[in-house]
Design a protein around this motif. Structure first.
Motif, PDB file in Angstrom:
ATOM      1  N   VAL A 141       0.834  -1.210   0.000  1.00 18.04           N
ATOM      2  CA  VAL A 141       0.000   0.000   0.000  1.00 18.04           C
ATOM      3  C   VAL A 141       0.870   1.263   0.000  1.00 18.04           C
ATOM      4  O   VAL A 141       1.881   1.319   0.685  1.00 18.04           O
ATOM      5  CB  VAL A 141      -0.900  -0.053   1.276  1.00 18.04           C
ATOM      6  CG1 VAL A 141      -1.723   1.209   1.409  1.00 18.04           C
ATOM      7  CG2 VAL A 141      -1.779  -1.284   1.258  1.00 18.04           C
ATOM      8  N   LEU A 200      12.441  -2.014   1.696  1.00 18.20           N
ATOM      9  CA  LEU A 200      13.529  -2.962   1.956  1.00 18.20           C
ATOM     10  C   LEU A 200      13.783  -2.934   3.453  1.00 18.20           C
ATOM     11  O   LEU A 200      14.081  -1.862   3.975  1.00 18.20           O
ATOM     12  CB  LEU A 200      14.820  -2.542   1.233  1.00 18.20           C
ATOM     13  CG  LEU A 200      14.865  -2.730  -0.281  1.00 18.20           C
ATOM     14  CD1 LEU A 200      16.106  -2.058  -0.848  1.00 18.20           C
ATOM     15  CD2 LEU A 200      14.846  -4.199  -0.646  1.00 18.20           C
ATOM     16  N   ASP A 204      10.115  -6.129   0.077  1.00 22.55           N
ATOM     17  CA  ASP A 204      10.913  -7.023  -0.761  1.00 22.55           C
ATOM     18  C   ASP A 204      10.813  -8.480  -0.284  1.00 22.55           C
ATOM     19  O   ASP A 204      10.671  -9.403  -1.096  1.00 22.55           O
ATOM     20  CB  ASP A 204      12.371  -6.540  -0.737  1.00 22.55           C
ATOM     21  CG  ASP A 204      13.265  -7.340  -1.649  1.00 22.55           C
ATOM     22  OD1 ASP A 204      13.034  -7.294  -2.874  1.00 22.55           O
ATOM     23  OD2 ASP A 204      14.172  -8.030  -1.140  1.00 22.55           O
TER      24      ASP A 204
HETATM   25  P1  NAD Z   1       6.276   3.717  -3.406  1.00 24.41           P
HETATM   26  O1  NAD Z   1       6.384   2.883  -4.612  1.00 24.41           O
HETATM   27  O2  NAD Z   1       7.461   4.480  -2.962  1.00 24.41           O
HETATM   28  O3  NAD Z   1       5.847   2.836  -2.145  1.00 24.41           O
HETATM   29  C1  NAD Z   1       4.647   2.072  -2.146  1.00 24.41           C
HETATM   30  C2  NAD Z   1       4.809   0.912  -1.185  1.00 24.41           C
HETATM   31  O4  NAD Z   1       5.800   0.028  -1.693  1.00 24.41           O
HETATM   32  C3  NAD Z   1       5.260   1.320   0.222  1.00 24.41           C
HETATM   33  O5  NAD Z   1       4.551   0.538   1.162  1.00 24.41           O
HETATM   34  C4  NAD Z   1       6.735   0.942   0.205  1.00 24.41           C
HETATM   35  O6  NAD Z   1       7.249   0.638   1.466  1.00 24.41           O
HETATM   36  C5  NAD Z   1       6.723  -0.299  -0.667  1.00 24.41           C
HETATM   37  N1  NAD Z   1       8.017  -0.623  -1.280  1.00 24.41           N
HETATM   38  C6  NAD Z   1       9.058   0.222  -1.539  1.00 24.41           C
HETATM   39  N2  NAD Z   1      10.079  -0.462  -2.102  1.00 24.41           N
HETATM   40  C7  NAD Z   1       9.675  -1.747  -2.227  1.00 24.41           C
HETATM   41  C8  NAD Z   1      10.277  -2.926  -2.750  1.00 24.41           C
HETATM   42  N3  NAD Z   1      11.495  -2.914  -3.276  1.00 24.41           N
HETATM   43  N4  NAD Z   1       9.560  -4.061  -2.737  1.00 24.41           N
HETATM   44  C9  NAD Z   1       8.308  -4.087  -2.235  1.00 24.41           C
HETATM   45  N5  NAD Z   1       7.686  -3.015  -1.704  1.00 24.41           N
HETATM   46  C10 NAD Z   1       8.361  -1.859  -1.700  1.00 24.41           C
HETATM   47  O7  NAD Z   1       5.037   4.670  -3.661  1.00 24.41           O
HETATM   48  P2  NAD Z   1       4.498   5.838  -2.733  1.00 24.41           P
HETATM   49  O8  NAD Z   1       5.465   6.967  -2.811  1.00 24.41           O
HETATM   50  O9  NAD Z   1       4.084   5.305  -1.404  1.00 24.41           O
HETATM   51  O10 NAD Z   1       3.150   6.206  -3.492  1.00 24.41           O
HETATM   52  C11 NAD Z   1       3.099   7.114  -4.544  1.00 24.41           C
HETATM   53  C12 NAD Z   1       2.932   6.409  -5.863  1.00 24.41           C
HETATM   54  O11 NAD Z   1       1.812   5.545  -5.818  1.00 24.41           O
HETATM   55  C13 NAD Z   1       2.648   7.381  -6.983  1.00 24.41           C
HETATM   56  O12 NAD Z   1       3.401   7.040  -8.118  1.00 24.41           O
HETATM   57  C14 NAD Z   1       1.171   7.185  -7.248  1.00 24.41           C
HETATM   58  O13 NAD Z   1       0.745   7.567  -8.526  1.00 24.41           O
HETATM   59  C15 NAD Z   1       1.003   5.737  -6.976  1.00 24.41           C
HETATM   60  N6  NAD Z   1      -0.395   5.398  -6.703  1.00 24.41           N
HETATM   61  C16 NAD Z   1      -1.113   4.710  -7.656  1.00 24.41           C
HETATM   62  C17 NAD Z   1      -2.463   4.430  -7.453  1.00 24.41           C
HETATM   63  C18 NAD Z   1      -3.295   3.709  -8.498  1.00 24.41           C
HETATM   64  O14 NAD Z   1      -4.391   3.248  -8.182  1.00 24.41           O
HETATM   65  N7  NAD Z   1      -2.832   3.594  -9.739  1.00 24.41           N
HETATM   66  C19 NAD Z   1      -3.066   4.828  -6.269  1.00 24.41           C
HETATM   67  C20 NAD Z   1      -2.314   5.519  -5.324  1.00 24.41           C
HETATM   68  C21 NAD Z   1      -0.973   5.787  -5.549  1.00 24.41           C
END
Ligand code: NAD
Length: 474
Positions: A141, A200, A204
């Motif tokens: 999320v 991470l 991951d």
């Molecule tokens: P992010 O990708 O930085 O992080 C999202 C989640 O991924 C966090 O919980 C984070 O801890 C986790 N994460 C980070 N690195 C990871 C890895 N290597 N492996 C697994 N999980 C990992 O995104 P954010 O900054 O939290 O959110 C903003 C982004 O989300 C924007 O690009 C936005 O457009 C997108 N978003 C998309 C939707 C949609 O429905 N399309 C909805 C909301 C947000």
């Protein structure tokens, strides 16, 4: 964290402190999970899955409805925590709990739609498909609406008979605890597990875990790519991605420019400081309406009231974290240095209450051309760009010129123009004479680098099942 029906701290007792982005005050902390914690959560989810799968669709649906009711009972508490932790303003944020509850109820009623097929594949046999759950599902999320996404994203996998491990975001994780309390009270232990911590190692480790075959991710493109790589390195997994957007709103010469600008500004989601995947961050206006569009946008955005996210009169709060603040400021500087015309904002707001916290003025750039960084990269912040076009081909070419393809708005009264444009646009969602709309039952999701795998619809439920073909040779 919620693991196996009990609240747990990290195996090494490390913590992440959460800050109020409006003041930088410490407001709470969550465990900084480890790989061991992920393993414990996945093991618990696996143990719980056979019992959960054996419940009838009616029993599972009834429990999902109870979770929805549990969200509503605690809505005020959840929203106060969420507004304080994310910086999203409370007046519009109220919908988030209702949306999460609504998706639980929607999917709770769709059990009988998990249908298979019968196929007359041979003269004497009976051939049919069954839809079965994957087992343990990971849902990861983002920070912008952590409760809404975590709550809503439980629904489809649980209804399909999977158990779930949710990973909450590191910069606004606190509402995950309240979600855990509701789930703990209503669901059997291990059916929903919640792990907190950094991408991470926690995200991951989840993605790489051998027992997880189905991953639903919402977040940035960069993380989506990392997840695809990590998943592919361990085993064959079904990964769906809801990623970013750089969403155009195209205004044709016959449009009501007032309505188009209202929709563009509303679609920017300034209530969450533009931190929305669906934000209408590119207003593409026919040259005949361009000057008027700039004037109206400037006036409308300038009228937004920045203030305490908990004050119902505030239209916009701070952005979510210091890291994100710096990233947005760098993109604003790129806009200035690459020749876009700054119409409004572009810095930190003045005044005593904005001295601390991650405040950025609502910002509007005009004369933005497709090669500029702010025309191509998702800002995920309170930054709108306006560009002009002369021919329909040019408008569509600008709209399709980014790697993203999430949502598009089209403003025209000409139905032929609207529909031919809708067909030529590279976008998962198109709204004619509106912006940023979600309707329960229609798939929401992107194309190109905005991801794949429509959610919020039957498609989402079915995507948490896999088909098994059964042949009976009579
Ligand atoms: P992010 O990708 O930085 O992080 C999202 C989640 O991924 C966090 O919980 C984070 O801890 C986790 N994460 C980070 N690195 C990871 C890895 N290597 N492996 C697994 N999980 C990992 O995104 P954010 O900054 O939290 O959110 C903003 C982004 O989300 C924007 O690009 C936005 O457009 C997108 N978003 C998309 C939707 C949609 O429905 N399309 C909805 C909301 C947000």
């Amino acid at each position: 964290m919620l693991i196996d029906g009990a609240f747990a701290v990290a195996s090494d007792n490390a913590w992440i402190t959460s800050l109020n982005p409006a003041t930088e005050a410490e407001i709470g902390r969550v465990p900084a999970g480890t790989k061991d914690d992920v393993n414990r959560a996945v093991d618990a989810a696996e143990r719980a899955q056979s019992g959960w799968k054996q419940k009838s669709i009616w029993e599972r649906g009834a429990l999902l409805r109870k979770v929805a009711a549990g969200f509503r009972v605690r809505a005020q508490e959840i929203l106060t925590m969420e507004a304080t932790d994310t910086g999203n303003t409370i007046a519009k944020l109220r919908a988030d709990v209702e949306i999460a509850a609504g998706y639980l109820e929607y999917f709770a009623g769709l059990g009988t739609e998990m249908k298979g097929d019968t196929v007359p594949a041979s003269a004497t046999g009976l051939h049919f498909t069954l839809r079965e759950p994957y087992g343990v599902v990971a849902r990861i999320v983002p920070f912008n609406h952590p409760f809404m996404f975590a709550g809503a994203h439980l629904a489809a996998p649980l209804m399909a008979g999977n158990t779930v491990v949710i990973k909450t975001p590191e910069t606004s994780p606190l509402s995950g605890h309240l979600l855990g309390e509701v789930c703990q009270e209503i669901l059997p232990a291990g059916v929903v597990n919640i792990v907190s911590g950094y991408g991470l190692p926690v995200g991951d480790a989840l993605v790489r875990h051998a027992k997880i075959r189905r991953i639903g991710f919402t977040g940035s493109v960069a993380t989506g790519l990392a997840i695809q790589r990590a998943a592919a390195e361990t085993s064959v997994k079904h990964v769906t991605l809801e990623l970013g957007g750089k969403n155009p709103l195209i205004v044709f010469p016959d449009a009501d420019i007032h309505k188009a600008v209202d929709a563009a500004v509303a679609g920017m989601n300034f209530s969450w400081a533009g931190q929305s995947c669906g934000s209408t961050s590119r207003l593409l206006v026919h040259e005949s309406l361009y000057a008027r569009a700039i004037e109206l946008t400037q006036a409308k955005v300038a009228a937004l009231k920045l203030g305490d996210p908990l004050d119902p009169a505030s239209d916009m709060g701070p952005v979510n974290s210091i890291g994100h603040y710096k990233r947005i400021m760098a993109l604003i500087e790129a806009g200035k240095s690459e020749g876009a015309k700054l119409i409004l904002g572009g810095g930190r707001p003045k005044g005593e209450m904005f001295k601390r916290g991650y405040w950025i003025e609502p910002t509007v750039f005009a004369d933005v051309t497709p090669h500029m960084t702010i025309a191509r990269e998702e800002v995920f912040g309170p930054v709108m760009t306006i560009a002009k076009w002369a021919t329909v081909d040019e408008a569509i070419s600008i709209a399709n010129s980014t790697d993203y393809g999430l949502t598009t708005g089209i403003f025209t009264h000409d139905i032929t123009q609207a529909l031919t444009t809708a067909k030529r646009i590279e976008s998962g969602v198109v709204t004619i004479n509106g912006s940023g709309m979600h309707f329960v039952g229609l798939p929401f999701g992107g194309v190109k680098n905005s991801g794949f795998g429509g959610e919020e619809s039957l498609d989402e439920l079915l995507s948490y099942t896999q088909a098994k073909s059964v042949h009976i040779m009579l």
